[in-house]
Scaffold this active site. Sequence first.
Site, PDB file in Angstrom:
ATOM      1  N   GLY A  74       3.050  -1.076   4.270  1.00  0.00           N
ATOM      2  CA  GLY A  74       3.048   0.358   4.011  1.00  0.00           C
ATOM      3  C   GLY A  74       4.446   0.842   3.691  1.00  0.00           C
ATOM      4  O   GLY A  74       4.947   0.688   2.575  1.00  0.00           O
ATOM      5  N   HIS A  83      -9.572   0.932   5.052  1.00  0.00           N
ATOM      6  CA  HIS A  83      -8.275   1.143   5.713  1.00  0.00           C
ATOM      7  C   HIS A  83      -8.480   2.071   6.911  1.00  0.00           C
ATOM      8  O   HIS A  83      -9.296   2.998   6.849  1.00  0.00           O
ATOM      9  CB  HIS A  83      -7.261   1.740   4.733  1.00  0.00           C
ATOM     10  CG  HIS A  83      -5.863   1.736   5.274  1.00  0.00           C
ATOM     11  ND1 HIS A  83      -5.426   2.680   6.176  1.00  0.00           N
ATOM     12  CD2 HIS A  83      -4.824   0.886   5.080  1.00  0.00           C
ATOM     13  CE1 HIS A  83      -4.171   2.404   6.504  1.00  0.00           C
ATOM     14  NE2 HIS A  83      -3.786   1.325   5.855  1.00  0.00           N
ATOM     15  N   GLU A 113      -6.891   4.495   7.961  1.00  0.00           N
ATOM     16  CA  GLU A 113      -6.735   5.928   7.673  1.00  0.00           C
ATOM     17  C   GLU A 113      -8.002   6.489   7.030  1.00  0.00           C
ATOM     18  O   GLU A 113      -8.364   7.648   7.258  1.00  0.00           O
ATOM     19  CB  GLU A 113      -5.498   6.131   6.782  1.00  0.00           C
ATOM     20  CG  GLU A 113      -4.211   5.935   7.588  1.00  0.00           C
ATOM     21  CD  GLU A 113      -3.021   5.417   6.809  1.00  0.00           C
ATOM     22  OE1 GLU A 113      -3.016   5.486   5.567  1.00  0.00           O
ATOM     23  OE2 GLU A 113      -2.084   4.916   7.458  1.00  0.00           O
ATOM     24  N   GLY A 132       2.678   2.381  10.764  1.00  0.00           N
ATOM     25  CA  GLY A 132       3.581   3.514  10.613  1.00  0.00           C
ATOM     26  C   GLY A 132       4.299   3.911  11.894  1.00  0.00           C
ATOM     27  O   GLY A 132       4.906   4.974  11.969  1.00  0.00           O
ATOM     28  N   GLU A 174      -5.103  -5.024  10.534  1.00  0.00           N
ATOM     29  CA  GLU A 174      -4.109  -3.970  10.706  1.00  0.00           C
ATOM     30  C   GLU A 174      -4.373  -3.230  12.017  1.00  0.00           C
ATOM     31  O   GLU A 174      -5.185  -2.286  12.052  1.00  0.00           O
ATOM     32  CB  GLU A 174      -4.180  -2.969   9.542  1.00  0.00           C
ATOM     33  CG  GLU A 174      -3.880  -3.564   8.191  1.00  0.00           C
ATOM     34  CD  GLU A 174      -3.321  -2.511   7.238  1.00  0.00           C
ATOM     35  OE1 GLU A 174      -2.229  -2.753   6.698  1.00  0.00           O
ATOM     36  OE2 GLU A 174      -3.937  -1.458   7.051  1.00  0.00           O
ATOM     37  N   SER A 214       3.701  -2.111  10.302  1.00  0.00           N
ATOM     38  CA  SER A 214       5.156  -2.143  10.519  1.00  0.00           C
ATOM     39  C   SER A 214       5.783  -3.494  10.180  1.00  0.00           C
ATOM     40  O   SER A 214       6.690  -3.947  10.884  1.00  0.00           O
ATOM     41  CB  SER A 214       5.502  -1.723  11.960  1.00  0.00           C
ATOM     42  OG  SER A 214       5.099  -0.377  12.189  1.00  0.00           O
ATOM     43  N   ASN A 253       0.870  -1.175   0.000  1.00  0.00           N
ATOM     44  CA  ASN A 253       0.000   0.000   0.000  1.00  0.00           C
ATOM     45  C   ASN A 253       0.909   1.228   0.000  1.00  0.00           C
ATOM     46  O   ASN A 253       1.507   1.559   1.021  1.00  0.00           O
ATOM     47  CB  ASN A 253      -0.896  -0.031   1.252  1.00  0.00           C
ATOM     48  CG  ASN A 253      -1.698   1.240   1.415  1.00  0.00           C
ATOM     49  OD1 ASN A 253      -1.744   2.091   0.516  1.00  0.00           O
ATOM     50  ND2 ASN A 253      -2.343   1.390   2.563  1.00  0.00           N
ATOM     51  N   LYS A 291       0.133   4.242  -0.155  1.00  0.00           N
ATOM     52  CA  LYS A 291      -0.493   5.429   0.453  1.00  0.00           C
ATOM     53  C   LYS A 291      -0.263   6.635  -0.462  1.00  0.00           C
ATOM     54  O   LYS A 291      -0.196   6.465  -1.685  1.00  0.00           O
ATOM     55  CB  LYS A 291       0.036   5.645   1.879  1.00  0.00           C
ATOM     56  CG  LYS A 291      -0.126   4.354   2.715  1.00  0.00           C
ATOM     57  CD  LYS A 291       0.037   4.530   4.193  1.00  0.00           C
ATOM     58  CE  LYS A 291      -0.173   3.188   4.884  1.00  0.00           C
ATOM     59  NZ  LYS A 291      -0.121   3.271   6.337  1.00  0.00           N
TER      60      LYS A 291
END
Length: 249
Positions: free
Chosen positions: A232, A94, A96, A172, A166, A211, A9, A11
């Site tokens: 990510g 997701h 986010e 992150g 996730e 991560s 991903n 992003k």
Amino acid sequence: MRRKFVAGNWKMHGTLQNNALLIDALKVSVAGLACEVAICPPYPYLAQAAALLGSSGIQLGAQNLSEFVSGAYTGEVSAPMLGEFGCRYVLVGHSERRAIYGESDSVVVAKFAAAQAGGLVPVLCVGESLEERQAGKTSEVVSRQLAAVIDRLGVSVLTKSVIAYEPVWAIGTGVTASAGQAQEVHQAIRSQVAALDPVVANGVRVLYGGSVKPQNAKELFGQPDIDGGLIGGAALVAGDFLAICRAAG
Ligand code: 13P
């Protein structure tokens, strides 16, 4: 036997020049791996990625989609459009999107349905926040997010989908769920599905994201209910992403 799957991903990262370098590096090294590999670049780069990926076997995915097919929805992109640009997968829900753009469970369900109606395979992202984990609510949150889809669309829709666990606190942050912590939730996800349909549960791939690095990928992917990863930051570094793909086989 579930085939391992590693998806990157990206992003909101990338430039035409960097994407070309990254995709070229991935193409040469991914061939021959037993696992399936996909990348999910930002919308404007999908055409570039599709052209560069060609027949490499690396799949293309998008990071989001509209719950609608077409119409007066300024700024939105539909499943059929993504299909025209060669996407096979699309991330749905997701954390986010849920946290920053306020996507509720019901919006996520609508997007999941829109993805499948448009011929795409949704990658349903679920996961708890740090506060929720500390309050002992991990399984409650994850099972609610999954049940939202199952209750509205039926368990069989999971056959043509992927689930990604996730934990928000691991995204992150450099803090990875331990292999044991991740396996515990993955097993709970599979049990929730198995209670309704054991065949669907046995077939659906459940990825871990948060991560994932070359250093921890092998142990995570070695767990019985972890079928690969949604990556990510490490997906932007060719050497790291390739090492993670190799860890998946
Ligand atoms: P990181 O691998 O950067 O933690 O991101 C995980 C993620 O959000 C993938 O969708």
